[in-house]
Design an enzyme around this catalytic site. Structure first.
Site, short mmCIF file in Angstrom:
data_model
loop_
_atom_site.label_atom_id
_atom_site.label_comp_id
_atom_site.label_asym_id
_atom_site.label_seq_id
_atom_site.Cartn_x
_atom_site.Cartn_y
_atom_site.Cartn_z
CE LYS A 157 -2.38 1.10 3.77
NZ LYS A 157 -1.94 2.41 4.32
CG ASP A 170 -7.21 4.00 1.46
OD1 ASP A 170 -8.20 3.45 0.93
OD2 ASP A 170 -7.04 5.23 1.44
#
Length: 226
Positions: free
Chosen positions: A149, A167
């Site tokens: 991420k 996210d």
């Protein structure tokens, strides 16, 4: 409302801000600096360089983009590059960051890797190869605190358009729309599944993954940030 309809519905509202942000990202990757302007969503604008963007992505993990933006505006490139660990920690605490000491330590450590990371970005054009190298614990390019991420976030913010940033906002959207199975945590395997789902959605909408992320973030937060 399905995912395609929902994204299509908000495109006219925020397209100019999404396009502006993508241009800011591309300039950062191309020229090594950019001017971010977050108005009308946050009354903040400032210049940013590559290392301050890397630091922003370290700061925002398990925190918020708004807090990261405020700290980045305050410190600037020079602050992230030159302040001691203690000075950074003091700034992060003042702004209310939950992991002030840990993030200060990671940013100071990242300074040593940064020249190597910068040269990797300049010579390697495959964003997924770069992401793997930034996130893999065995890689000489590994940035502490970066998983898929955070690495995707950094690369998107310097102009790579073909990576998803999974996210909590994006994963929630995908699960609500039935595009990702219900999961409690995002493992690397789940991350790549979610990215695949977003690739299909982006293709149908004629958007890049980088743009789609900003649109979904807007659906969830009513802001176009980064």
């Amino acid at each position: 409302m399905d995912a395609i309809q929902e994204v299509k519905r908000i495109i006219p509202e925020v397209q100019k801000y999404v396009n502006q942000r993508m241009e800011e990202f591309e300039r950062l990757g191309r020229e090594g600096w950019t001017h971010f302007d977050f108005r009308p969503f946050l009354d903040i604008d400032y210049d940013a360089g590559l290392f301050s963007e890397l630091s922003f992505c370290i700061l925002t993990a398990n925190s918020s983009a708004t807090l990261g933006i405020k700290i980045q505006a305050h410190l600037g490139e020079e602050g992230f590059l030159n302040k001691t660990k203690e000075e950074l920690e003091e700034v992060f605490r003042k702004f209310g960051h939950r992991y002030a000491g840990q993030r200060a330590e990671r940013i100071v450590e990242a300074r040593e890797k940064f020249p190597k990371v910068k040269s990797l970005i300049e010579k390697e054009k495959n964003s997924k190869v770069i992401r793997e190298l930034l996130a893999d614990p065995k890689s000489p390019y590994k940035i502490k605190g970066f998983g898929y991420k955070e690495a995707s976030h950094f690369l998107r913010n310097i102009g790579f358009k073909d990576l998803a940033i999974i996210d909590r906002h994006i994963s929630r959207f995908l699960m609500e729309k039935g595009l990702l199975r219900q999961v409690k945590s995002i493992t690397p395997k789940v991350y790549l599944e979610a990215e695949k789902a977003l690739e299909s959605l982006a293709k149908e909408l004629g958007l890049s993954l980088g743009e789609l992320d900003l649109y979904i973030f807007y659906i969830k937060t009513k802001k176009v940030l980064k």
